[in-house]
Design an enzyme around this catalytic site. Structure first.
Site, PDB file in Angstrom:
ATOM      1  N   ASP A 166      62.281  78.591  50.974  1.00  0.00           N
ATOM      2  CA  ASP A 166      62.422  77.171  51.358  1.00  0.00           C
ATOM      3  C   ASP A 166      63.890  76.755  51.226  1.00  0.00           C
ATOM      4  OD1 ASP A 166      59.332  75.696  50.898  1.00  0.00           O
ATOM      5  OD2 ASP A 166      59.707  77.627  49.961  1.00  0.00           O
TER       6      ASP A 166
ATOM      7  N   THR B  35      53.998  76.292  52.148  1.00  0.00           N
ATOM      8  CA  THR B  35      54.532  77.057  51.014  1.00  0.00           C
ATOM      9  C   THR B  35      53.410  77.676  50.172  1.00  0.00           C
ATOM     10  OG1 THR B  35      56.510  75.695  50.959  1.00  0.00           O
ATOM     11  CG2 THR B  35      56.026  76.898  48.952  1.00  0.00           C
TER      12      THR B  35
HETATM   13  N1  LIG Z   1      48.867  66.477  47.756  1.00  0.00           N
HETATM   14  C1  LIG Z   1      49.996  67.004  48.228  1.00  0.00           C
HETATM   15  N2  LIG Z   1      51.067  67.186  47.406  1.00  0.00           N
HETATM   16  C2  LIG Z   1      52.213  67.731  47.870  1.00  0.00           C
HETATM   17  N3  LIG Z   1      52.412  68.109  49.164  1.00  0.00           N
HETATM   18  C3  LIG Z   1      51.382  67.945  49.999  1.00  0.00           C
HETATM   19  C4  LIG Z   1      50.134  67.389  49.590  1.00  0.00           C
HETATM   20  N4  LIG Z   1      49.319  67.358  50.647  1.00  0.00           N
HETATM   21  C5  LIG Z   1      50.007  67.865  51.679  1.00  0.00           C
HETATM   22  N5  LIG Z   1      51.251  68.219  51.293  1.00  0.00           N
HETATM   23  C6  LIG Z   1      52.301  68.854  52.114  1.00  0.00           C
HETATM   24  O1  LIG Z   1      52.012  68.695  53.495  1.00  0.00           O
HETATM   25  C7  LIG Z   1      52.137  69.925  54.182  1.00  0.00           C
HETATM   26  C8  LIG Z   1      50.810  70.314  54.788  1.00  0.00           C
HETATM   27  O2  LIG Z   1      49.857  70.458  53.752  1.00  0.00           O
HETATM   28  P1  LIG Z   1      48.509  71.247  53.935  1.00  0.00           P
HETATM   29  O3  LIG Z   1      48.858  72.672  54.151  1.00  0.00           O
HETATM   30  O4  LIG Z   1      47.754  71.023  52.665  1.00  0.00           O
HETATM   31  O5  LIG Z   1      47.856  70.633  55.131  1.00  0.00           O
HETATM   32  C9  LIG Z   1      52.639  70.961  53.170  1.00  0.00           C
HETATM   33  O6  LIG Z   1      54.048  71.046  53.337  1.00  0.00           O
HETATM   34  P2  LIG Z   1      54.977  72.174  52.618  1.00  0.00           P
HETATM   35  O7  LIG Z   1      54.205  73.435  52.547  1.00  0.00           O
HETATM   36  O8  LIG Z   1      56.147  72.201  53.542  1.00  0.00           O
HETATM   37  O9  LIG Z   1      55.342  71.611  51.290  1.00  0.00           O
HETATM   38  C10 LIG Z   1      52.230  70.336  51.859  1.00  0.00           C
HETATM   39  O10 LIG Z   1      53.032  70.651  50.758  1.00  0.00           O
HETATM   40 MG   LIG Z   2      56.936  71.688  50.210  1.00  0.00          MG
HETATM   41 MG   LIG Z   3      58.071  72.764  53.371  1.00  0.00          MG
END
Ligand SMILES: Nc1ncnc2c1ncn2[C@@H]1O[C@H](COP(=O)(O)O)[C@@H](OP(=O)(O)O)[C@H]1O
Ligand SMILES: [Mg+2]
Ligand SMILES: [Mg+2]
Ligand SMILES: [Mg+2]
Length: 346
Positions: free
Chosen positions: A50, A123
């Site tokens: 990242d 991630t």
């Molecule tokens: N409760 C949460 N806390 C932190 N990040 C979240 C979250 N829900 C969703 N996200 C962020 O939104 C993106 C899509 O989430 P998901 O895969 O759960 O659908 C991911 O981005 P990143 O992986 O870039 O951090 C994720 O971290």
């Molecule tokens: Mg992230």
């Molecule tokens: Mg990210």
């Protein structure tokens, strides 16, 4: 690069090239096996991939477009530091450079643009994918025991998934003009395909408003209602919104970018996430590309997010996206008012 090409088209062409370079960094960090996981918050992690991919993207775009405001997910002082020459990418994708710029974007200046960068979307899936690259079961088990992100349920589902969830990982670069997402790039570093006899890794999908999308073959939506949603950030509100959809199938996958790819490729018709969690860098590029393909992305209340530099980063009222306006309306009407209010008042 010819400066007679309008700025937004040049920036999109540069973004396509640099997203590919960032994707290679993401793969290289994984191959080295030292992920350098840092916990930013609850269920919120960052890895060396990242950090490095973001430095590559921001340094490369800043070198070429110094007055554009570029906002990345990863907040770390390192991003200001030196970037090795090998990371600086000033190529521009030739196919994009030859696109006709829509009239409303022809006069745009650097000062009117905000670029939202998610150097690695998914991630959780990336760190869990690392585990599956350990072919020796004992090594894999040892890594699991020290892994901060994996419950035993996930570990078992990973073992069944063969290659883990690396395909869910994407690099996102979203271009907004006057607060609206107008163009974007989704690069998928672990996408595998055969071209002739040659194995290719990675692909780059792009979209430009009033022009269209490229880098893949769009497909019509599935015949029955298939919903895509989070696999690693669910909660009772998210589940409630899924229950009311009357869907034939629910796909649980990682990343906002990958979920929108599933919509574009006809694997799902609606993306529902009734929860805070996603941020502007998660939705800017996917929204721009989905719009360019005739789809729609809003919050759970049906309101558009704005992408100006001063907006708050979190998408507090969730995500609702669909391949077309009719399916978006259907899903919006299914979500109970009470649930909408809960999110609005959170
Ligand atoms: N409760 C949460 N806390 C932190 N990040 C979240 C979250 N829900 C969703 N996200 C962020 O939104 C993106 C899509 O989430 P998901 O895969 O759960 O659908 C991911 O981005 P990143 O992986 O870039 O951090 C994720 O971290
Ligand atoms: Mg992230
Ligand atoms: Mg990210
Ligand atoms: Mg993300």
């Amino acid at each position: 690069m010819s400066t007679s090409v309008p700025l937004v088209v040049r920036l999109l062409a540069s973004s396509v090239s640099v997203a590919g370079r960032a994707g290679k960094i993401v793969r290289d960090v994984m191959s080295k096996g030292e992920l350098g996981i840092v916990e930013k918050g609850k269920d919120d992690f960052q890895t060396e991939a990242d950090r490095s991919a973001q430095r590559c993207i921001i340094a490369s775009l800043t070198a070429q477009y110094p007055k554009i405001n570029i906002i990345g997910e990863e907040d770390n002082p390192d991003n200001e530091g030196e970037v090795c020459n090998d990371w600086l990418t000033i190529d521009a994708d030739k196919e994009i450079l030859s696109l006709e710029c829509p009239p409303f974007l022809q006069g745009v200046k650097e000062e009117d643009i905000v670029v939202w960068v998610d150097p690695l979307d998914g991630t959780s899936e990336y760190t869990q994918g690392a585990l599956m690259l350990k072919r020796d079961p004992w090594e894999r088990w040892k890594m699991y025991l020290t892994h901060p992100l994996i419950s035993i349920k996930w570990y078992l589902s990973l073992l069944q998934s063969n290659y883990g969830f690396l395909e869910h990982v994407t690099v996102l670069i979203g271009i907004s003009v006057n607060e609206k997402p107008v163009a974007g790039v989704i690069h998928q570093p672990y996408y595998k395909t055969l071209i002739g006899n040659e194995k290719m890794t990675g692909r780059t999908i792009w979209g430009l408003q009033e022009v269209g999308v490229g880098g893949f073959t769009p497909a019509p939506p599935p015949a029955s209602l298939i919903i895509t949603t989070t696999r690693s950030h669910s909660n009772p509100l998210v589940e409630k919104a899924l229950q009311v959809m009357n869907a034939a199938q629910i796909l649980r996958v990682g990343g906002a970018g990958y979920k929108v790819l599933q919509l574009l490729e006809g694997l799902a018709s609606v993306y529902v996430f009734a929860s805070p969690g996603c941020k502007k860098w998660d939705t800017c590029a996917p929204e721009a590309i989905l719009n360019a393909a005739g789809g729609k992305l809003t919050d759970i209340l049906g309101n558009n997010y704005k992408y100006g530099a001063s907006v708050s980063r979190p998408n507090k009222t969730g995500v609702l996206a669909a391949v077309n306006a009719d399916l978006h309306d259907y899903a919006l009407n299914r979500i109970p008012q009470e649930l909408k209010e809960k999110l609005a008042n959170k």
